[in-house]
Each structure stands twice: as C-alpha cells, then as structure tokens.
Design an enzyme around this catalytic site. Structure first.
Site, PDB file in Angstrom:
ATOM      1  N   TRP A 105       8.135  -3.363  -1.762  1.00 50.23           N
ATOM      2  CA  TRP A 105       7.898  -2.317  -0.749  1.00 50.23           C
ATOM      3  C   TRP A 105       7.938  -2.854   0.672  1.00 50.23           C
ATOM      4  O   TRP A 105       8.496  -2.221   1.572  1.00 50.23           O
ATOM      5  CB  TRP A 105       6.578  -1.575  -1.030  1.00 50.23           C
ATOM      6  CG  TRP A 105       6.680  -0.764  -2.280  1.00 50.23           C
ATOM      7  CD1 TRP A 105       6.043  -1.000  -3.451  1.00 50.23           C
ATOM      8  CD2 TRP A 105       7.523   0.383  -2.498  1.00 50.23           C
ATOM      9  NE1 TRP A 105       6.427  -0.079  -4.391  1.00 50.23           N
ATOM     10  CE2 TRP A 105       7.321   0.783  -3.842  1.00 50.23           C
ATOM     11  CE3 TRP A 105       8.407   1.107  -1.709  1.00 50.23           C
ATOM     12  CZ2 TRP A 105       7.982   1.881  -4.399  1.00 50.23           C
ATOM     13  CZ3 TRP A 105       9.071   2.191  -2.262  1.00 50.23           C
ATOM     14  CH2 TRP A 105       8.856   2.577  -3.585  1.00 50.23           C
ATOM     15  N   ASP A 175       0.857  -0.767   5.248  1.00 52.03           N
ATOM     16  CA  ASP A 175       1.122   0.191   4.176  1.00 52.03           C
ATOM     17  C   ASP A 175      -0.002   0.033   3.145  1.00 52.03           C
ATOM     18  O   ASP A 175      -0.090  -0.993   2.462  1.00 52.03           O
ATOM     19  CB  ASP A 175       2.500  -0.112   3.558  1.00 52.03           C
ATOM     20  CG  ASP A 175       2.856   0.808   2.398  1.00 52.03           C
ATOM     21  OD1 ASP A 175       1.992   1.593   1.961  1.00 52.03           O
ATOM     22  OD2 ASP A 175       4.003   0.740   1.913  1.00 52.03           O
ATOM     23  N   LYS A 199      -1.150   8.335  -5.324  1.00 52.62           N
ATOM     24  CA  LYS A 199      -1.852   7.293  -6.097  1.00 52.62           C
ATOM     25  C   LYS A 199      -3.367   7.499  -5.999  1.00 52.62           C
ATOM     26  O   LYS A 199      -4.032   7.719  -6.986  1.00 52.62           O
ATOM     27  CB  LYS A 199      -1.460   5.915  -5.602  1.00 52.62           C
ATOM     28  CG  LYS A 199       0.053   5.707  -5.729  1.00 52.62           C
ATOM     29  CD  LYS A 199       0.502   4.406  -5.198  1.00 52.62           C
ATOM     30  CE  LYS A 199       2.001   4.355  -4.976  1.00 52.62           C
ATOM     31  NZ  LYS A 199       2.787   4.646  -6.168  1.00 52.62           N
TER      32      LYS A 199
HETATM   33  C1  LIG Z   1       3.146   0.283  -1.514  1.00 47.68           C
HETATM   34  C2  LIG Z   1       4.119   1.421  -1.533  1.00 47.68           C
HETATM   35  N1  LIG Z   1       4.745   1.759  -0.395  1.00 47.68           N
HETATM   36  C3  LIG Z   1       5.610   2.777  -0.346  1.00 47.68           C
HETATM   37  C4  LIG Z   1       5.893   3.529  -1.466  1.00 47.68           C
HETATM   38  C5  LIG Z   1       6.862   4.680  -1.379  1.00 47.68           C
HETATM   39  O1  LIG Z   1       6.138   5.864  -1.450  1.00 47.68           O
HETATM   40  P1  LIG Z   1       6.849   7.296  -1.479  1.00 47.68           P
HETATM   41  O2  LIG Z   1       7.514   7.422  -2.803  1.00 47.68           O
HETATM   42  O3  LIG Z   1       5.714   8.243  -1.273  1.00 47.68           O
HETATM   43  O4  LIG Z   1       7.832   7.332  -0.357  1.00 47.68           O
HETATM   44  C6  LIG Z   1       5.267   3.228  -2.675  1.00 47.68           C
HETATM   45  C7  LIG Z   1       5.556   4.018  -3.888  1.00 47.68           C
HETATM   46  O5  LIG Z   1       5.147   3.715  -4.978  1.00 47.68           O
HETATM   47  C8  LIG Z   1       4.349   2.143  -2.704  1.00 47.68           C
HETATM   48  O6  LIG Z   1       3.723   1.803  -3.834  1.00 47.68           O
END
Ligand SMILES: Cc1ncc(COP(=O)(O)O)c(C=O)c1O
Length: 365
Positions: A105, A175, A199
């Site tokens: 991520w 994040d 989550k």
């Molecule tokens: C740490 C992290 N950042 C970003 C995301 C992306 O999230 P989204 O699908 O809401 O864009 C996720 C998705 O699992 C994640 O676990």
C-alpha cells in the site's frame, strides 16, 4: 438474523466483520430511522443527518483526542483516492514529499504521489520482500520536505510500525486504513491521517480524513472539487450527495467503540488476539509467518503452510468450521487472519484452536 451468525467468525481483511450489536441496531433502524423513512432515503442535508454528523465529529474527537486545529472530513473514493488527494491538496506550495515504503500500500501511494509532486522514497523493504522495515537511521529523509508519508499498518504484508517515525518531513502523513481506532494517536507531528471505512470504521464508501487546517489552504488549482479538502471542510463534507448509510454505520461503530472501552481497550485486545495466532505459529512445525517479530501487525496475520499442498485443505476445513475468509491476498498467497476491533477474542481463540488441532491431525496422519 440467521441462526448461525454467532458461530461464524469472519477474518476478511476488508470488507471486514461488523459487531453483532451494530448489525442488530442497523436491522432495527432500517424500516424507520426518521419520520417513517429509512436512513438510505433521508436527505443528506436534513437536520437529522446534520445531528448525526456532529455526533460523529464529537465521538471521534473523544476517542482519538483530536486537537481543534484539525478538520474531520468524510470523503469518497476509498483510501486510494487519497493517494492523489494528499499531494494535490498539500504540496502545491512545497512540492517536496518523502515516502517510506514498507509494503504494497505504501508503494502504491508513492507511485501515485509521484504524478503530482516531487516525491522521493526514503527507504524500502522491497529487497527483503517487505518482511521487515529498514532501520530509521538509514532513511534518506530530505531537509525541507513538506511531509513524510507512511502506512502505519500494511494490511497485505502484515507489518505495523511500532511507533510513528521520529524524523522526516515537516509533517507526518499517515495511511491508517487498517489500524485506526486500535491505538491512541499523538497528533503533535501529524499533518494528515486517512483511513477508508471498510475495516475498522464500518463499510466501504467513505474515507475519513483528519487534516491540520493550516495545510489545506493552497490546493493545486487542478484539484477536482470532489477531492478538495478545504471545500469539504467548509461544506461539512456535504459538497456533493453524501453516502448517508456509510455515515450512519460509522456513527454506530463510534458509539460501539466508546461503549466498549475506547481505543485503549482495543489496543490491548488487538495485541491479545494476534498474539494467540503468533504463538501457535511460533511453536508450530507446519505454519510460518514471514515478518520480522519487531514489525508484526496487531491486525493482520499472514501465514502459510510449509507444505503448500495442504493450504487448500486447511482453508476448506477452516471454512467448514465457521472460520471464514482466511485466504491470503493474491499478491502474497497463503492465508491471512485479519482481526479488527469487531473480531471478539473468542474468534481469535477459535482460530488458534483450529490451527492447533489441524496440526495435531496432520502429525497423526
Ligand atoms: C493500508 C491500506 N491502504 C489503502 C487501501 C485501499 O483502500 P480502498 O480500497 O478503500 O481504496 C487499503 C485496502 O485494503 C489498505 O489496506
């Protein structure tokens, strides 16, 4: 509610399980939430929704002790939209932004950030397959960078930083999609925190952004209005039609979190739940977890079976035992147990027992 609901444990990484109490509340509220209408039918600008919004803000402030100089924004487009939203809104006057890459991520956030600003990676765990984090003294943080972006918990690789970075950038941008509300936050160096909801904050369709107001006064002129933090702050997140049902679930989750002891309680519980699984793995001859113990996540435990051929059988038997969604993310394979706040200790214990029994059966066969 279906009769077997209480005997099922959902280890999905997101969408993830919701507290049973919250599901029951949703069911009760659906037919008539306000004036004979369901929450999905009520105007996002109605007084009832405005009340709910101020409840969200005060509950969140109470839970995370958010200082007054921060704006709380409810946005759309998932956490991925914030990979662009952050540089667009923050780095117009100072385009130097540093990124720490500790897994899938943060790597994605870095590559998206590069489109909009002078983004530089300060360190990466790629050479170690993201099984550890390079020591902080080796990070190449730049003097004058506006922020250091990092992902506090890497949901796929199962790494969590034990504390916020000490150095790097004027501000920290974090994040927290997979670990928000699982620990207290020190806001003194925080410029911005974001987290999508599916989550630990409810359901997909809403992303929480907590941002220092002094940083959002000069967005890039091409920032889409739907991603403009200042505009969202001024309009109380009501710039366009809001996903009211997501907000409503979020409001319920916040109240449930407060009723159940707040972030201090869930900090302890998260550690307790994942430790049960790490203990099984560490004394096992059939399971492995690849992560350096210093950085093991308190929320997502990736593991694999040394004998890969047994994995399908493990997942199938776990599923039959009511332990759902344990398959690992496709980019790393294996298995993964995600345990956010709604996962009770009994769920983690049920998985630990199952893993132990599976191993004993394998030994005996
Ligand atoms: C740490 C992290 N950042 C970003 C995301 C992306 O999230 P989204 O699908 O809401 O864009 C996720 C998705 O699992 C994640 O676990």
């Amino acid at each position: 509610m279906k009769a077997n609901k209480t005997s099922i444990y959902n280890f999905g990484a997101g969408p993830a399980c919701l507290p049973l109490e919250v599901l029951a509340q949703i069911r009760e509220d659906i037919p008539d939430w306000y004036d004979g209408m369901s929450v999905m039918e009520v105007s996002h600008r109605s007084p009832k929704v405005m009340d709910m919004l101020s409840g969200i803000e005060s509950d969140l402030k109470q839970l995370l002790k958010i200082p007054d100089e921060f704006a709380i924004l409810l946005m759309q487009g998932g956490a991925r939209a914030q990979f662009s939203g952050v540089p667009l809104n923050l780095s117009f006057l100072n385009p130097m932004a540093d990124y720490l890459v500790t897994g899938f991520w943060s790597d994605l956030a870095f590559h998206e950030g590069k489109k909009y600003c002078n983004a530089q990676m300060v360190a990466t765990g790629l050479n170690e397959n993201f099984s550890t984090v390079p020591p902080e003294e080796t990070w190449e943080c730049r003097d004058g960078a506006l922020y250091l972006h990092f992902t506090d918990n890497e949901t796929i690789h199962g790494l969590e930083l034990p504390h916020f970075p000490i150095q790097g950038g004027a501000w920290l941008v974090c994040d927290m999609t997979s670990n928000i509300l699982t620990k207290p936050i020190d806001f003194s160096r925080i410029g911005l925190i974001y987290a999508s909801a599916q989550k630990n904050l409810g359901i997909a369709g809403m992303t929480l952004v907590i941002v220092r107001r002094s940083l959002i006064t000069h967005p890039h002129p091409l920032t889409p209005s739907t991603m403009n933090y200042e505009l969202f702050d001024k309009s109380q997140s009501l710039y366009n039609t809001a996903p009211v049902f997501c907000w409503y679930v979020f409001a319920q989750i916040l109240k449930w979190t407060l009723r159940n002891g707040g972030v201090e309680h869930f900090a302890k519980l998260s550690k307790q739940k994942t430790q049960l699984i790490y203990d099984i793995i560490d004394k096992s001859n059939i399971y492995v977890n690849p992560v350096d113990p210093k950085y093991r996540s308190r929320l997502n435990v990736p593991f694999s079976l040394i004998d890969e051929k047994k994995e399908a059988q493990f997942l199938e038997e776990a599923n039959r035992a009511g332990l759902k969604q344990l398959k690992g993310h496709k980019i790393v394979g294996g298995c993964r147990a995600s345990m956010y706040n709604a996962m009770p200790l009994e769920g983690a214990q049920a998985l630990a027992n199952f893993m132990q029994e599976f191993e004993e059966r394998e030994k005996a066969s």
